[in-house]
Design an enzyme around this catalytic site. Structure first.
Site, PDB file in Angstrom:
ATOM      1  N   GLY A  57     -45.500 -23.049   6.511  1.00 36.99           N
ATOM      2  CA  GLY A  57     -46.144 -22.068   5.637  1.00 36.99           C
ATOM      3  C   GLY A  57     -46.713 -22.656   4.365  1.00 36.99           C
ATOM      4  N   GLU A  73     -39.722 -28.756  13.306  1.00 38.17           N
ATOM      5  CA  GLU A  73     -40.428 -28.030  12.256  1.00 38.17           C
ATOM      6  C   GLU A  73     -39.963 -28.548  10.891  1.00 38.17           C
ATOM      7  OE1 GLU A  73     -41.953 -23.991  13.850  1.00 38.17           O
ATOM      8  OE2 GLU A  73     -40.000 -23.686  12.961  1.00 38.17           O
TER       9      GLU A  73
HETATM   10  P1  13P Z   1     -46.422 -21.953   9.924  1.00 35.23           P
HETATM   11  O1  13P Z   1     -47.272 -22.275  11.136  1.00 35.23           O
HETATM   12  O2  13P Z   1     -46.846 -20.700   9.215  1.00 35.23           O
HETATM   13  O3  13P Z   1     -46.308 -23.137   9.010  1.00 35.23           O
HETATM   14  O4  13P Z   1     -44.946 -21.647  10.461  1.00 35.23           O
HETATM   15  C1  13P Z   1     -44.366 -22.520  11.360  1.00 35.23           C
HETATM   16  C2  13P Z   1     -43.113 -21.913  11.854  1.00 35.23           C
HETATM   17  O5  13P Z   1     -42.149 -21.786  11.108  1.00 35.23           O
HETATM   18  C3  13P Z   1     -43.073 -21.438  13.240  1.00 35.23           C
HETATM   19  O6  13P Z   1     -41.780 -21.126  13.642  1.00 35.23           O
END
Ligand code: 13P
Length: 260
Positions: free
Chosen positions: A176, A170
């Site tokens: 986000g 990630e």
């Molecule tokens: P988003 O999909 O909102 O970018 O978040 C990813 C996340 O941190 C999942 O653990």
């Protein structure tokens, strides 16, 4: 390669009545798509207060995951909870080392390693998160950073234990933000992570470990990301809050939706 996994991390979102509604809607949509495409495991990680009810009341077509467990044993740690407690109320998975916990709760690599140890000892399946900031990527230090996180968290685990560890890449700059890693960036890092796993645990563990992508993954880009050779599913934040968009991502992992 094992089955794909699409996991929804709700983070700190939804009231209880909204959570109940979500479970009903998701269960119905997933039932409609049942049997289509390749099999894909699905996991939902609601906020901690809902976990026991999720695990015990709902017979949904998905696993139930926690977003955290303590690195400490039971005792005088107000507000915390252990992996054993999660397992004792029927939780299947725990997400560990998320960048938001590392940032908001000062979780260190050592704490994440202790959490994985505790989770595996309690019989939980784990999703180990790793990923770099934009600053580190610009400095070209992202590979070293991710290698350090994976090495710190998994050194000493046996192949049997590694069978209960999924890794989630990630990149912090994609979480986000609406900015997704390109499929080339994701594939490059996922292949690197698999090479690190091979170095640490051997080729067989490396090829069997699922490596999920997380960071602004949504129905419009999921199929392209999941088509990458080393992307074995997704850890989804914002798009996991809506049953339809989450189910569309599951459909992409099943290969029902092709890359646009
Ligand atoms: P988003 O999909 O909102 O970018 O978040 C990813 C996340 O941190 C999942 O653990």
């Amino acid at each position: 390669m094992a089955n794909m996994l699409v996991a929804g991390n709700w983070k700190c979102n939804k009231l209880w009545n909204e959570a109940e509604l979500f479970v009903d809607e998701l269960s119905q949509i997933l039932a409609q798509g049942d049997g289509q495409g390749q099999f894909c495991e699905v996991m939902v990680a609601p906020p901690s207060p809902y976990l026991a009810a999720f695990a015990q009341q709902f017979d949904g077509p998905f696993f139930v995951g926690a977003q955290h467990c303590s690195h400490q044993s039971m005792g005088a740690h107000t507000g915390d909870f252990t992996a054993e407690m999660l397992a004792s109320c029927g939780v299947d998975f725990v997400i560990l080392g998320h960048s938001e916990r590392r940032a908001d709760h000062s979780e260190t690599d050592e704490m994440v390693a202790a959490q994985i140890r505790a989770a595996l000892d309690a019989g939980l399946r784990t999703i180990l998160c790793c990923g770099e900031s934009l600053e580190l990527r610009k400095l070209d230090e992202h590979f070293d950073w991710v290698k350090r996180q994976i090495t710190a968290a998994t050194t000493g685990l046996t192949p049997d234990e590694m069978a209960h560890v999924d890794v989630a890449y990630e990149p912090i700059w994609a979480i986000g933000t609406g900015v997704t890693a390109s499929s080339a960036q994701a594939q490059e890092m996922h292949a690197f992570i698999r090479a690190v796993l091979a170095e640490l645990h051997g080729d067989s563990v490396a090829s069997d470990t699922r490596i999920l992508y997380g960071g602004s993954c949504k129905p419009s880009n999921a199929a392209e990301l999941f088509a990458c050779q080393d992307v074995d599913g997704g850890l989804i934040g914002g798009a996991a809050l809506d049953p339809e968009s989450f189910a569309a991502i599951v459909a992409a992992a099943r290969g029902v939706l092709s890359p646009s």
